[in-house]
Design an enzyme around this catalytic site. Structure first.
Site, PDB file in Angstrom:
ATOM      1  CD  GLU A  80     -17.909   5.251   5.087  1.00 10.45           C
ATOM      2  OE1 GLU A  80     -17.558   4.329   5.827  1.00 10.45           O
ATOM      3  OE2 GLU A  80     -18.686   6.136   5.458  1.00 10.45           O
ATOM      4  CB  CYS A 112     -11.971   8.557   0.692  1.00 11.34           C
ATOM      5  SG  CYS A 112     -12.166   8.494   2.452  1.00 11.34           S
ATOM      6  CG  HIS A 234      -8.178  11.102   0.495  1.00 13.40           C
ATOM      7  ND1 HIS A 234      -9.396  11.707   0.738  1.00 13.40           N
ATOM      8  CD2 HIS A 234      -8.015  10.193   1.493  1.00 13.40           C
ATOM      9  CE1 HIS A 234      -9.939  11.172   1.821  1.00 13.40           C
ATOM     10  NE2 HIS A 234      -9.122  10.250   2.305  1.00 13.40           N
TER      11      HIS A 234
END
Ligand code: HMG
Length: 399
Positions: A80, A112, A234
């Protein structure tokens, strides 16, 4: 069908951290909010001579043993926090590590999520060409505005994975469930160092994406939850895994009865000490699970949920290969985190917020404890270098 998956995994995070207990005091909030409510203890802070490339090189270097260096046909760099609008960060890594010139190199971006796109494409590539190996790297510095709600979730780190046929760690199952939609929950226009974020919306969108991706996974004949033994989500902050587990349990109903908080507990150990690492977070979590789970996971299945704001969610599964423990780098990963040094608030602010703003030509003083560093900017070219090993040894010995 050729079995594809992760053959090796290595993580890197800077040698310095800032404690969230101190940040809470600076923000005038109860430290329990960050440590228990958010679930974070420390944030990794990169030195001014570290960036996503040097962190990536440090994660990749241990993987380049025996013939692997020559067998890498493709490098996918997911991030990112890209450092160039044009050139792939992977090419800087390729250069400083002297990778095989007959290899394609590309950078992937979707907040992400991008490392998962890399893993899936890499798996399909090796299913087609089983002699080739793909190096998938994810490296990020998670940065929010100073004194914002997001500041307590910052962090920095990288993960490097070799995707290969007949992998010796994890087999990636071909089924996956995906869900994408256009939403402004977190974004970072080109001129910005820190992300804009609508924190509450981002949590809602993450959970909706998980539910939708899970349902899609089921429609596409993915494993039923009854066949999944461990979970890894995540992880922007560790409390998010708890929220994710709640959403999955709601979507899966009684199928989730055999799972509880223990099924993802080990995946949180590294993240709690490092903070968010955006594209790397899920895979640092996976590494944490494999390194720290006392049970023998041979033959067991792990369900993974990848989320990238903006947004893309993907649910997929892997199974653990016999003999995986011999391939893990648990000792090196734990040692990396154990020898980190604490920094004070002033140093954290100077390194995290002030140093990134300078894009002028400069030679960076040696501050990293890593083997590779972002050494200089000369005529607007970023220069990376391997650190003198003797000097590095004495620096790490002091730590
Ligand atoms: P906030 O509004 O300051 O926090 O920001 P809060 O008031 O919601 O409190 C957080 C938790 O602490 C709550 O628990 C409180 O009850 C608890 P919860 O209800 O959530 O279970 N709490 C306490 N607990 C113990 N003792 C106390 C105490 N006080 C309160 N004294 C927020 C929180 C996450 C919104 C903020 O940090 C933020 O904006 N973070 C950045 C965005 C983010 O991480 N979003 C996550 C989903 S999006 C995503 O994962 C993508 C991302 O990684 C980017 C990408 O894709 O590239 C971010």
């Amino acid at each position: 069908m050729i079995v594809a998956g992760i053959d090796d995994i290595s993580i890197y995070s800077p040698g310095f951290f800032y404690p969230l207990e101190d940040l809470a005091r600076r923000h005038g909030v109860d430290p329990a909010k960050y440590i228990v409510g958010i679930g974070q203890e420390r944030m990794a802070v990169p030195t001014p001579d570290e960036d996503i490339v040097s962190m990536a090189a440090n994660a990749v270097a241990p993987l380049l043993v025996n013939e692997v260096r020559e067998e890498i046909s493709t490098v996918i760099f997911a991030t990112e926090s890209g450092i160039d609008q044009s050139k792939s960060a992977g090419l800087f890594v390729h250069g400083v590590l002297g990778l095989n010139p007959n290899c394609r190199v590309v950078e992937f971006k979707q907040a992400c999520y991008s490392a998962t796109a890399g893993i899936q494409l890499a798996s399909d590539l090796v299913r087609q060409r089983p002699k080739e190996k793909v190096l998938v790297i994810a490296s990020d510095i998670a940065r929010y505005e100073r004194n914002s709600e997001g500041e307590c979730t910052q962090g920095a780190g990288a993960v490097a994975m070799i995707v290969a046929a007949n992998p010796r760690l994890l087999e990636i199952h071909p089924q996956s469930g995906v869900f994408s939609f256009d939403v402004m929950d977190f974004w970072r226009p080109n001129h910005r160092e820190a992300a804009y974020v609508n924190g509450k919306l981002s949590i809602d969108v993450y959970l909706r994406s998980l539910t939708e991706a899970w349902l899609d996974f089921q429609r596409k004949d993915g494993l039923p939850l009854t066949s999944i033994d461990k979970l890894c989500f995540h992880q922007p902050f560790t409390k998010m895994s708890k929220k994710a587990f709640g959403a999955l349990r709601e979507a899966a109903g009684a199928e989730a009865d055999h799972l509880d908080e223990k099924s993802y507990a080990e995946s949180q150990i590294y993240g709690r000490q490092i903070g968010n690492t955006y594209s790397a977070s899920l895979y640092i979590g996976l590494s944490s699970l494999l390194d720290n789970c006392d049970e023998d996971l041979t033959g067991r299945s792990v369900g993974l949920f990848s989320y990238g704001s903006g947004s893309v969610g993907e649910f997929f599964s892997v199974s653990v290969v016999e003999g995986y423990r011999r391939r893990l780098r648990s000792h090196a990963h734990r040692a990396l985190l154990a020898r980190r040094r604490e920094i004070d608030y002033e140093t954290y602010v100077a390194w995290f917020y002030t140093s990134v703003k300078s894009t002028e030509d400069r030679i960076s003083p040696m501050q990293t404890t890593g083997r590779y560093r972002f050494a200089a900017i000369a005529e607007q070219r970023r220069i990376y270098a391997e650190v003198d090993c003797a000097r590095l040894g004495s620096l790490n010995a002091v730590a």
